[in-house]
Design an enzyme around this catalytic site. Structure first.
Site, PDB file in Angstrom:
ATOM      1  N   SER A   1      30.940 122.225  38.807  1.00  0.00           N
ATOM      2  CA  SER A   1      32.331 121.775  38.819  1.00  0.00           C
ATOM      3  C   SER A   1      32.340 120.261  38.793  1.00  0.00           C
ATOM      4  CB  SER A   1      33.016 122.276  40.094  1.00  0.00           C
ATOM      5  OG  SER A   1      34.268 121.660  40.304  1.00  0.00           O
TER       6      SER A   1
ATOM      7  N   TYR B   1      32.658 124.815  48.919  1.00  0.00           N
ATOM      8  CA  TYR B   1      32.777 124.633  47.475  1.00  0.00           C
ATOM      9  C   TYR B   1      32.023 123.383  47.044  1.00  0.00           C
ATOM     10  CZ  TYR B   1      34.927 124.867  42.853  1.00  0.00           C
ATOM     11  OH  TYR B   1      35.136 124.973  41.500  1.00  0.00           O
TER      12      TYR B   1
END
Length: 274
Positions: A156, A174
């Site tokens: 990401s 995350y």
């Protein structure tokens, strides 16, 4: 165009979103698919997750392109379950050439957050340990094939630049997992280069998938406005589409990227350059 005809790809998180987009894009290039998706709701995830019907739709889309697909419900956190899926798929389709470690979740909440430890564990188990599991069960097949291969791990923009956190476990997890897989990519790229196997990570900005486009996400941003402020792209688009990521994947897994390994490819509309 990409020279992928007759190859076989294994994709995690294949039921919808980026995983489905990758499956369809590869099938359009003549690739057969082995896919897994957990297809059930996790308590730490506030938006609706993929369902068996979503997985069936991916199967139908690939088969409409006259490609074969073996898609099963499977959890990347379960090594043995993942291994069985890969073995069954390779036995049926005869080979493995491409691995896309794509499965991911956003286990965030709004205050008060009462399941932060569970959200942290789910995030790390799915997006870091799950990637390691995926590498472990697929690499032996790539090596045994003797044809080289390509692995792409979905990280990401949050794996290149950490912004603030809600300290609720899910956002922390995350960031940690998306940074962590970069280390795996670099280590495996070095280890597997002698086999002609390339390993790269891809780093999208926000993508218009159900992880972002849902009723919960605006509430999360409203509760954490600083996170929203830090997630503004340089290009004048709020999010990109799954196909934008898939096109980058096609480059990385094809001969167009035959000498590209160990890199972190942003597809982030300039987010990480800000």
């Amino acid at each position: 165009m990409y020279g992928l005809e007759g190859k076989v790809a294994f994709i995690t998180g294949v039921a919808r979103g980026q995983g489905r987009s990758h499956a369809v894009a590869l099938a359009e290039q003549g690739v057969d698919i082995i896919g897994v998706d957990v297809c059930r709701q996790l308590d730490t995830v506030s938006y609706p997750m993929a369902t068996p019907d979503d997985l069936a739709e991916t199967v139908a889309l690939v088969e409409k392109l006259d490609r074969r697909i073996i898609a099963v419900e499977g959890d990347v956190r379960d090594y043995d379950q993942l291994d069985a899926a890969v073995r069954a798929g390779v036995a049926e389709l005869g080979r493995l050439d491409i691995v896309l470690a794509n499965a991911g979740v956003m286990a965030h909440g709004v205050p008060p957050i009462e399941n932060s430890r569970e959200a942290w564990r789910d995030s790390i188990d799915i997006m870091l340990t799950g990637v390691w599991n995926t590498l472990q069960v697929t690499v032996p097949h790539l090596i045994a094939g003797g044809r080289g291969g390509s692995i792409v791990v979905t990280s990401s923009s949050a794996g290149l630049r950490a912004s603030g956190t809600d300290m609720g476990g899910g956002t922390d997890g995350y960031f940690a997992s998306k940074f962590g897989v970069v280390g795996l990519v670099k280590a495996y790229a070095n280890a597997l280069g002698k086999h002609g196997i390339r390993v790269n990570s891809i780093h999208p900005t926000g993508v218009a998938t159900p992880m972002v486009v849902n009723e919960f996400f605006p509430e999360f941003i409203a509760a954490n406005p600083e996170l929203g402020e830090q997630a503004v792209n340089a290009l004048p688009v709020p999010v990109i589409e799954s196909i934008d990521v898939s096109r980058a994947v096609l480059y990385l897994v094809s001969d167009h990227g035959r000498y590209v390994t160990g890199i972190q490819m942003p597809v982030d509309a300039g987010l990480t350059s800000r």
